[in-house]
Design an enzyme around this catalytic site. Structure first.
Site, short mmCIF file in Angstrom:
data_model
loop_
_atom_site.label_atom_id
_atom_site.label_comp_id
_atom_site.label_asym_id
_atom_site.label_seq_id
_atom_site.Cartn_x
_atom_site.Cartn_y
_atom_site.Cartn_z
N ASN A 85 0.79 -1.23 0.00
CA ASN A 85 0.00 0.00 0.00
C ASN A 85 0.82 1.29 0.00
O ASN A 85 0.28 2.36 -0.26
CB ASN A 85 -0.95 0.01 1.20
CG ASN A 85 -1.93 -1.14 1.18
OD1 ASN A 85 -2.25 -1.66 0.12
ND2 ASN A 85 -2.41 -1.55 2.34
N TYR A 135 -4.51 -1.07 7.95
CA TYR A 135 -4.91 -1.00 6.54
C TYR A 135 -5.21 0.44 6.14
O TYR A 135 -4.66 0.95 5.16
CB TYR A 135 -6.14 -1.88 6.29
CG TYR A 135 -6.76 -1.66 4.93
CD1 TYR A 135 -6.05 -1.96 3.77
CD2 TYR A 135 -8.05 -1.13 4.80
CE1 TYR A 135 -6.61 -1.76 2.52
CE2 TYR A 135 -8.61 -0.93 3.55
CZ TYR A 135 -7.90 -1.23 2.42
OH TYR A 135 -8.44 -1.02 1.18
#
Length: 296
Positions: A85, A135
């Site tokens: 990410n 996340y």
């Protein structure tokens, strides 16, 4: 755009990436799909580990007019989340800067970057990001790299996508886990279902990505992609339970790792509607029906 677009889709082997590539193919738009794992017709490309020269070669030879970054991880160890990410985004931006500086860069971000909203309200693009877990934090870090490039003059857009469902949804999603459990052991065992989410079908998301990729002129730096309606996760699981026609029971496993722990999320999709004329077309009931009937 020019009308002769050449689109590179990174993460083309994933749930979203594959649907975007399928839509590009249906519309006759030239594209190249790249994936961490090799599977024809995709090319292998692992942004977290490949040598910069190899990435430069891929991008430099194809000369894309649009880059879509659909690479990402929702679950895993912190290092895995950072790699997929954040590090992957940085590697891709560095290579695009040197080899395709005029291409539009479309980053598939996440509503997890916002964290939660007040019950009954909608999150617009001006909402301050307050991610609640690894996340969301790592997705926000990746998106911030793209937004920094945008402020420096790049043609770059971050799509903050809400909870994606639909045919082929992986087990990292709520509907994917529920369908797996119903088909395998008649026991729905997921994280807390007492949360509200804005569930948007993957086919609508692909249409939004394509609209952004092909739009003329300057776009807002951030656009939300959702439906504008929050639904209780327990109701979604219940609808799939009814469709299964099987004896089953639902068990809340609050210890199970989830990508987002916010109690309420609902998108404000005014801006993308006004800018691009996009709106979701697939109703929740239809999305769930198609998800359940998808061949295993």
């Amino acid at each position: 755009m020019t009308g002769t677009e050449r689109v590179m889709v990174f993460g083309a082997g994933g749930f979203l990436g594959a649907r975007i590539c399928a839509l590009l193919a249906d519309r006759g738009i030239e594209y190249r799909g790249l994936s961490r794992t090799r599977s024809e017709p995709l090319r292998r490309c692992d942004l977290t580990s490949m040598h910069p020269y190899a990435l430069d070669t891929q991008i430099g030879m194809y000369k894309p007019t649009v880059i879509v970054n659909a690479v990402g991880a929702t679950l895993g160890e912190p290092a895995d989340l950072v790699g997929a990410n954040v590090i992957a985004v940085a590697a891709l931006l560095n290579s695009v800067r040197d080899n395709a500086g005029h291409a539009r860069f479309v980053q598939l971000g996440s509503a997890a970057e916002y964290g939660g909203g007040q019950h009954g309200t909608s999150l617009d693009e001006q909402a301050p990001p307050r991610p609640l877990g690894p996340y969301g934090i790592t997705k926000l870090a990746g998106s911030e790299l793209v937004l920094r490039a945008q402020r420096a003059g790049w043609d770059a857009v971050v799509l903050r996508i809400f909870d994606v469902i639909g045919p082929g949804a992986p087990e990292s999603t709520l509907t994917g886990r529920v369908i797996r459990d119903l088909r395998s052991r008649q026991l729905i065992e997921v994280g807390s279902l007492d949360v509200w989410r804005d569930f948007v079908d993957v086919r609508d998301v692909a249409e939004a990505v394509l609209a952004v990729a092909l739009a003329d002129g300057k776009l807002p730096p951030v656009l939300n992609v959702g439906t504008g309606r929050a639904t209780l996760a327990r109701d979604v699981a219940g609808q799939l339970f009814e469709r299964s026609g099987q004896p089953a029971r639902i068990v809340d496993d609050t210890d199970q790792q989830t990508a987002l722990g916010a109690a309420w999320q609902q998108a404000d999709i005014t801006l993308i509607g006004e800018t691009l004329g996009w709106s979701p077309k697939v109703a929740l009931d239809q999305s769930l029906a198609d998800s359940w009937s998808e061949p295993v």
